[in-house]
Design a protein around this motif. Structure first.
Motif, short mmCIF file in Angstrom:
data_model
loop_
_atom_site.label_atom_id
_atom_site.label_comp_id
_atom_site.label_asym_id
_atom_site.label_seq_id
_atom_site.Cartn_x
_atom_site.Cartn_y
_atom_site.Cartn_z
N HIS A 144 -49.77 -30.65 -2.06
CA HIS A 144 -50.97 -31.17 -1.40
C HIS A 144 -51.38 -30.28 -0.21
O HIS A 144 -52.57 -30.04 0.01
N LEU A 145 -50.38 -29.81 0.56
CA LEU A 145 -50.66 -29.01 1.75
C LEU A 145 -50.74 -27.52 1.46
O LEU A 145 -51.23 -26.75 2.28
N GLY A 146 -50.21 -27.11 0.32
CA GLY A 146 -50.22 -25.70 -0.03
C GLY A 146 -49.25 -24.87 0.78
O GLY A 146 -49.49 -23.69 1.04
N VAL A 194 -49.92 -29.14 10.80
CA VAL A 194 -48.73 -29.73 10.17
C VAL A 194 -47.76 -28.65 9.73
O VAL A 194 -48.15 -27.68 9.09
N THR A 195 -46.50 -28.84 10.09
CA THR A 195 -45.41 -28.04 9.55
C THR A 195 -44.55 -28.97 8.70
O THR A 195 -44.16 -30.04 9.16
N LEU A 196 -44.28 -28.57 7.47
CA LEU A 196 -43.53 -29.41 6.53
C LEU A 196 -42.13 -28.87 6.36
O LEU A 196 -41.93 -27.66 6.25
N GLU A 197 -41.15 -29.77 6.35
CA GLU A 197 -39.78 -29.35 6.06
C GLU A 197 -39.00 -30.51 5.48
O GLU A 197 -39.31 -31.68 5.73
N HIS A 198 -38.00 -30.17 4.67
CA HIS A 198 -37.07 -31.21 4.23
C HIS A 198 -35.95 -31.28 5.26
O HIS A 198 -35.52 -30.26 5.80
N ILE A 199 -35.52 -32.49 5.56
CA ILE A 199 -34.54 -32.68 6.63
C ILE A 199 -33.35 -33.48 6.12
O ILE A 199 -33.40 -34.14 5.08
N ARG A 246 -51.63 -39.49 2.48
CA ARG A 246 -52.62 -40.07 3.40
C ARG A 246 -52.21 -39.81 4.84
O ARG A 246 -53.06 -39.54 5.71
N LEU A 247 -50.91 -39.87 5.12
CA LEU A 247 -50.40 -39.65 6.47
C LEU A 247 -50.74 -38.24 6.95
O LEU A 247 -51.29 -38.06 8.05
N VAL A 248 -50.43 -37.23 6.15
CA VAL A 248 -50.70 -35.86 6.60
C VAL A 248 -52.20 -35.59 6.67
O VAL A 248 -52.66 -34.81 7.53
N ASP A 249 -52.98 -36.22 5.80
CA ASP A 249 -54.44 -36.05 5.87
C ASP A 249 -54.97 -36.61 7.18
O ASP A 249 -55.84 -36.01 7.82
#
Length: 287
Positions: A130-132, A144-149, A178-181
């Motif tokens: 979704h975020l690419g 937004v920075t995405l990571e698995h934790i 929806r949250l990241v959007d």
């Protein structure tokens, strides 16, 4: 000394520089340095051994630039009388310290066992698409920075997503998208529990030990969620005790057993409930 072609080839593609050594990190601008000096002095005063202030000081410099820079590590080393190698060893050990520019909102998806099987893996994959961006990737708008934790000790609310270390419980791929959007659009979002959301830099300053001065933020922090407190409420007698053993045939009949809180509380067949099959040591063959 002349660098041979074989030496040049050895450094290609490895990230190893065979040229001049890296220059010392630049200092902060004078006004920033004065402000950080005052904050650092307050933090260090809380500890009998100044070295113990390193972790909050790293959060402090992270609150300035959004990640721990070479300048930030040099600052920590100077005010604590440490070497930059000692500071770097700590900054690279803990994942809460970012080593490269990050977004305003650090979105972490728990992918440990329980969250993963409850949908965490699916959430993480859907957010990447979704975020690419990939793991530790930041969106082009810098939001937004995405990571698995790793586990965030919220297994009873799995799968869990955290934004700047605030909980968003019981997520699905759809709610997470929806949250990241909303975060990228500047829409105010509310954590499932805990204080209102703030930016990553603001969070870092709070983690450095400075009070959250937003109106009502401390009162909103709350405590553990209801699912986490069931065991405590049972221990205090605030909830009916679930029946563990079924009543024996012909015995006194009590009222209907309480509803089980989870499958783990279901009655189990034991030697106490089945006298025909008592528990005990098994005889060795030939005895």
């Amino acid at each position: 000394m002349t660098t041979t072609s074989s030496q040049q080839g050895a450094g290609q593609g490895t990230g190893v520089s065979l040229g001049m050594p890296q220059l010392p990190a630049p200092d902060y601008p004078a006004d920033v340095r004065a402000r950080l000096d005052a904050d650092a002095k307050e933090i260090i005063s809380r500890y009998p051994d100044s070295r113990s202030a390193l972790l909050p000081l790293l959060h402090l410099v992270q609150s300035e630039e959004g990640h721990v820079t070479r300048t930030g590590m040099a600052f920590c080393a100077e005010v604590l009388g440490l070497t930059t190698a000692e500071v770097t060893a700590v900054a690279t050990f803990y994942t809460m310290y970012r080593r490269k520019p990050s977004g305003d909102y650090q979105v972490g998806v728990c992918t440990n066992t329980l969250c993963a099987v409850m949908g965490g893996d699916a959430i993480f994959e859907s957010l990447q698409e979704h975020l690419g961006v990939g793991n530790e990737g930041t969106t082009e708008d810098g939001k937004v920075t995405l990571e698995h934790i790793e586990c965030n000790a919220a297994c009873d609310f799995a799968p869990v997503v955290m934004v700047n270390w605030e909980f968003f419980d019981n997520q699905t791929p759809e709610t997470a998208k929806r949250l990241v959007d909303d975060l990228r659009a500047g829409v105010q979002v509310e954590p499932t529990r805990g204080a209102p959301l703030c930016t990553y830099k603001e969070t870092a300053r709070i983690l450095a030990g400075f009070p959250d001065e937003r109106a009502g933020a401390v009162e909103a922090s709350g405590g553990a969620g209801p699912a986490s407190l069931i065991g405590l409420r049972l221990a205090k007698g605030e909830l009916p005790q679930p029946r563990v053993v079924q009543p024996r045939a012909g015995g006194p009949q009590d009222e209907a057993p309480a509803e089980h809180l989870s499958s783990h509380d279901a009655p189990q067949e034991t030697s106490a409930s089945d006298p025909a099959h008592p528990a005990g040591p098994t005889a060795e063959e030939g005895e």
